[in-house]
Scaffold this motif. Structure first.
Motif, short mmCIF file in Angstrom:
data_model
loop_
_atom_site.label_atom_id
_atom_site.label_comp_id
_atom_site.label_asym_id
_atom_site.label_seq_id
_atom_site.Cartn_x
_atom_site.Cartn_y
_atom_site.Cartn_z
N LEU A 90 0.81 -1.22 0.00
CA LEU A 90 0.00 0.00 0.00
C LEU A 90 0.84 1.27 0.00
O LEU A 90 0.35 2.34 -0.35
N SER A 91 2.11 1.16 0.40
CA SER A 91 2.95 2.36 0.46
C SER A 91 3.15 2.99 -0.91
O SER A 91 3.43 4.18 -1.01
N MET A 92 3.00 2.21 -1.97
CA MET A 92 3.19 2.79 -3.30
C MET A 92 2.02 3.69 -3.68
O MET A 92 2.11 4.45 -4.65
N TYR A 93 0.91 3.64 -2.91
CA TYR A 93 -0.21 4.52 -3.18
C TYR A 93 -0.17 5.79 -2.33
O TYR A 93 -1.08 6.61 -2.42
N LYS A 94 0.87 5.95 -1.51
CA LYS A 94 0.96 7.13 -0.66
C LYS A 94 1.13 8.42 -1.47
O LYS A 94 0.42 9.39 -1.21
N PRO A 95 2.01 8.48 -2.47
CA PRO A 95 2.07 9.69 -3.28
C PRO A 95 0.78 9.83 -4.11
O PRO A 95 0.35 8.86 -4.76
N GLN A 96 0.18 10.98 -4.08
CA GLN A 96 -1.09 11.18 -4.80
C GLN A 96 -0.96 10.87 -6.30
O GLN A 96 -1.87 10.25 -6.89
N PRO A 97 0.13 11.29 -6.97
CA PRO A 97 0.23 10.96 -8.41
C PRO A 97 0.22 9.46 -8.68
O PRO A 97 -0.38 9.02 -9.67
N LEU A 98 0.88 8.68 -7.81
CA LEU A 98 0.88 7.23 -8.02
C LEU A 98 -0.50 6.63 -7.75
O LEU A 98 -0.94 5.72 -8.47
N PHE A 99 -1.19 7.13 -6.74
CA PHE A 99 -2.55 6.67 -6.48
C PHE A 99 -3.44 6.96 -7.69
O PHE A 99 -4.24 6.12 -8.10
N ASP A 100 -3.31 8.15 -8.27
CA ASP A 100 -4.15 8.55 -9.40
C ASP A 100 -3.89 7.70 -10.64
O ASP A 100 -4.78 7.53 -11.47
N VAL A 101 -2.66 7.18 -10.76
CA VAL A 101 -2.31 6.39 -11.94
C VAL A 101 -2.57 4.91 -11.72
O VAL A 101 -3.08 4.22 -12.62
N LEU A 102 -2.27 4.40 -10.51
CA LEU A 102 -2.27 2.96 -10.29
C LEU A 102 -3.58 2.41 -9.73
O LEU A 102 -3.91 1.25 -9.99
N LEU A 103 -4.31 3.21 -8.96
CA LEU A 103 -5.51 2.68 -8.31
C LEU A 103 -6.79 3.40 -8.71
O LEU A 103 -7.83 2.75 -8.91
N ARG A 104 -6.76 4.69 -8.84
CA ARG A 104 -7.98 5.44 -9.17
C ARG A 104 -8.65 4.95 -10.47
O ARG A 104 -9.89 4.83 -10.52
N PRO A 105 -7.88 4.67 -11.56
CA PRO A 105 -8.55 4.22 -12.79
C PRO A 105 -9.39 2.96 -12.59
O PRO A 105 -10.44 2.81 -13.21
N ALA A 106 -8.93 2.05 -11.71
CA ALA A 106 -9.71 0.84 -11.47
C ALA A 106 -10.96 1.13 -10.67
O ALA A 106 -12.05 0.60 -10.95
N VAL A 107 -10.84 2.00 -9.65
CA VAL A 107 -12.00 2.33 -8.81
C VAL A 107 -13.07 3.05 -9.63
O VAL A 107 -14.26 2.80 -9.46
N GLU A 108 -12.64 3.92 -10.53
CA GLU A 108 -13.59 4.71 -11.31
C GLU A 108 -13.97 4.04 -12.63
O GLU A 108 -14.73 4.62 -13.41
#
Length: 248
Positions: A115-133
């Motif tokens: 989960l630490s790789m999602y701490k930076p907002q840009p990485l969260f927006d690229v790696l996890l947000r697309p799947a959630v949305e």
């Protein structure tokens, strides 16, 4: 003029046309009568018919060659099988992960991810947000080690809650995971089959730092890989829930 271009002209057809035009002009000038012109016209018609038959046969031979070439290409394509697993390097991880998330559908599993790789907002927006949305994704199930609970509650969960489609993210299954394998498993609209992004904890696949662990190399497991059923079984056995395993 180039010799090859000069020789490529249909000189028999050109000569026939010139002869026809000459015969017609001479007939109008009353130099040739109809009895002379008629045989010339018939001869020209026969010449043009022969020329047409020759080109027809050439076209048939060309079509046969094209057909044989097409069949040969199909056999070659059938013999060439795409790789079961593709290694993705540091420069392509973000683009491949984002594309994977945008094309996934149905139920998705995040197993033992860091989960630490999602701490930076840009990485969260690229790696996890697309799947959630992604509207084609019906549910997202995290299977995580208990040591990541604080990070989930303080960072990841609030960010997911701010995304459209956050309700599809289920409460994580918490376990004491000794596995060094990490993967994202989901069906893909692009390949119309189950695929996975696979990684491993530790060097050389994971770059460790004081702040977070970041994947350095990942594996894109394609839909025809024999590894996929084993990943689905691993997730099911650790989390205590079932997901239809892809055919072996």
């Amino acid at each position: 003029m180039k010799p090859n271009k000069f020789l490529s002209y249909e000189w028999d057809a050109i000569a026939g046309i010139l002869a026809a035009v000459t015969a017609i002009i001479l007939h109008f000038l009353h130099i040739l009568d109809e009895q002379v012109v008629l045989p010339i016209v018939l001869a020209l018609m026969a010449l043009l018919f022969i020329n047409f038959m020759r080109h027809t046969r050439a076209n048939e031979l060309t079509a046969e060659q094209v057909d044989r070439t097409e069949h040969a290409l199909r056999r070659i394509q059938a013999a060439l099988r795409a790789p079961d697993i593709a290694l993705i390097g540091p420069r392509q991880i973000r683009s491949v992960s984002e594309e994977f998330a945008r094309h996934m559908k149905g139920d998705a599993i995040w197993f033992n991810v860091c989960l630490s790789m999602y701490k930076p907002q840009p990485l969260f927006d690229v790696l996890l947000r697309p799947a959630v949305e992604n509207p084609m994704v019906t549910s997202i199930q995290f299977v995580l080690d208990e040591g990541q609970k604080d990070l989930w509650q303080s960072v990841v969960q609030p960010r997911i809650a701010a995304c459209a489609g956050a309700s599809k993210v289920r409460e994580p299954h918490w376990y004491s995971l000794d596995e060094n394998v990490s993967f994202i498993l989901a069906d893909s609209r692009q390949s119309d089959g189950t695929e996975a992004l696979l990684s491993f904890w530790g060097e050389p696949f994971m770059a460790r730092s004081t702040e977070r662990d970041v994947p350095r190399y990942i594996f894109h497991v394609h839909k025809h890989s024999d590894l996929l059923p084993h990943l689905a079984e691993l997730a099911s056995s650790c989390a205590g829930f079932s997901r239809a395993a892809p055919p072996a």
